[in-house]
Design an enzyme around this catalytic site. Structure first.
Site, PDB file in Angstrom:
ATOM      1  CB  ALA A  79     -14.948 -19.325 -21.174  1.00 14.68           C
ATOM      2  NE  ARG A  80     -18.467 -12.889 -26.720  1.00 11.70           N
ATOM      3  CZ  ARG A  80     -18.106 -12.616 -27.980  1.00 11.70           C
ATOM      4  NH1 ARG A  80     -16.831 -12.785 -28.334  1.00 11.70           N
ATOM      5  NH2 ARG A  80     -18.980 -12.198 -28.856  1.00 11.70           N
ATOM      6  CE1 TYR A 149     -11.637 -18.808 -25.172  1.00 10.71           C
ATOM      7  CE2 TYR A 149      -9.643 -19.661 -26.214  1.00 10.71           C
ATOM      8  CZ  TYR A 149     -10.681 -19.810 -25.313  1.00 10.71           C
ATOM      9  OH  TYR A 149     -10.757 -20.949 -24.537  1.00 10.71           O
ATOM     10  N   GLY A 198     -17.982 -39.992 -46.184  1.00 11.39           N
ATOM     11  CA  GLY A 198     -17.164 -40.565 -47.242  1.00 11.39           C
ATOM     12  C   GLY A 198     -16.572 -39.540 -48.180  1.00 11.39           C
TER      13      GLY A 198
END
Length: 327
Positions: A79-80, A149, A198
């Site tokens: 997929a893109r 998307y 950290g």
């Protein structure tokens, strides 16, 4: 060319070098199932003893005839996805070219080749970017895709189910939320790197939200089940580890596994949102502070499936194996 046991299905996996695809073909191999691995660039593929097909950049014109020869089941993971440095002025067209047109083209050629089942890896984003706290999203909910998307994934689902109704192709659609495991990228990768370094993190007050996640182990196990389950035919499934977690708790769990002291400081969520808005990171902060829960009861009711790997074990597997620094 690898030996194909005729008593077991030949499974074609697109995106076989990707995050999910590579894990899936490895899992299938442990089950004695031959996979035809479709990759964008065969020169970058390290395994030479398996059946590998180079498909290049996929679109509505890709010729899959050779790859589909003798294939019983297609698992489409290629997929893109989200592009961090998006330069296209017409994003929706680019997403549709790969996620819709290429998917429909593959499904139609699969029908012509006699493929019986097509498993499509979609996204929870088809349902939307968030859920109510304690009100998980269900596969039966109305779709509410936001952004190119998610819209392209929703359109691909609709077209696949239409093909299924007209041709008899058995379609299975899976909508995962955040997938994690070895090689994870994007936001979770950045978060883990910050913890390893950290760095102090401003999420000390983000313990009330809840988000669903799914480990690669659970996802590929579920896909494997969907290869031959009759009850999976033409169904849409949500998937998760079955345990929702707050951002603060997720950070504490990662610190514990890594043997580090948490460095969380309490910044009000409202202030985080204002700062994110100034720097154009509104979506990023919303994913860390908001809710996105999914309901997986359907998976047990129809397929008798429950997650085999809980969140702590999934995180342990990912963190012990390490992150791929090249991604």
């Amino acid at each position: 060319m690898s030996y194909h046991d005729k008593d077991k299905p030949l499974v074609m996996v697109t995106g076989a070098t990707g995050f999910v695809g590579s894990a899936l073909v490895d899992f299938l191999s442990t089950k004695g199932i031959t996979s035809r691995r479709c990759v964008r660039n065969i020169a970058a593929y390290p395994v030479v003893y398996e059946s590998v097909f180079e498909n290049g950049d996929i679109n509505e014109f890709t010729d899959w005839s050779e790859a589909l020869s003798d294939v019983d089941i297609v698992v489409h993971t290629a997929a893109r996805v989200h592009v961090m440095d998006e330069r296209s002025s017409d994003q929706i067209t680019e997403f549709r070219r790969v996620n819709v047109s290429a998917t429909v083209n593959l499904a139609r050629q699969a029908v012509e080749a006699g493929v019986s089942r097509f498993i499509y890896l979609s996204s929870v984003k088809v349902n939307g970017e968030s859920s109510g706290l304690g009100v998980p999203l269900k596969a039966s909910d109305s779709t509410m895709p936001v952004g190119p998307y998610a819209i392209s994934k929703a359109e691909a689902e609709f077209k696949l189910l239409d093909i299924a109704s007209k041709t008899g192709l058995e379609v299975v659609i899976i909508r995962p939320p955040l997938i994690y495991g070895t090689g994870v990228k994007a936001n979770l990768s950045l978060l883990i790197r910050a913890i390893r370094a950290g760095l102090p993190l401003p999420f000390g007050r983000v313990f009330e939200n809840r988000r669903s996640m799914v480990s690669l182990a659970n996802l590929v196990d579920f896909i494997f089940l969907c290869l031959d389950s009759r009850n999976a035919v033409n169904q849409i499934f949500m998937i998760s580890d079955g345990e929702d977690v707050s951002t603060g708790d997720l950070i504490l769990r990662i610190n514990k596994i890594l043997g580090r002291n948490p460095r969380l400081f309490p910044v009000p969520v409202s202030l985080l949102e204002k700062i994110a808005l100034i720097f154009g990171k509104k979506d990023y902060i919303e994913r860390l502070t908001g809710n996105l829960q999914v309901d997986i009861d359907k998976n047990f009711e129809l397929l008798n499936w429950k997650p085999k790997t809980n969140l702590n074990k999934g995180l342990l597997l990912m963190l012990c194996e390490g992150l791929d620094d090249s991604r």
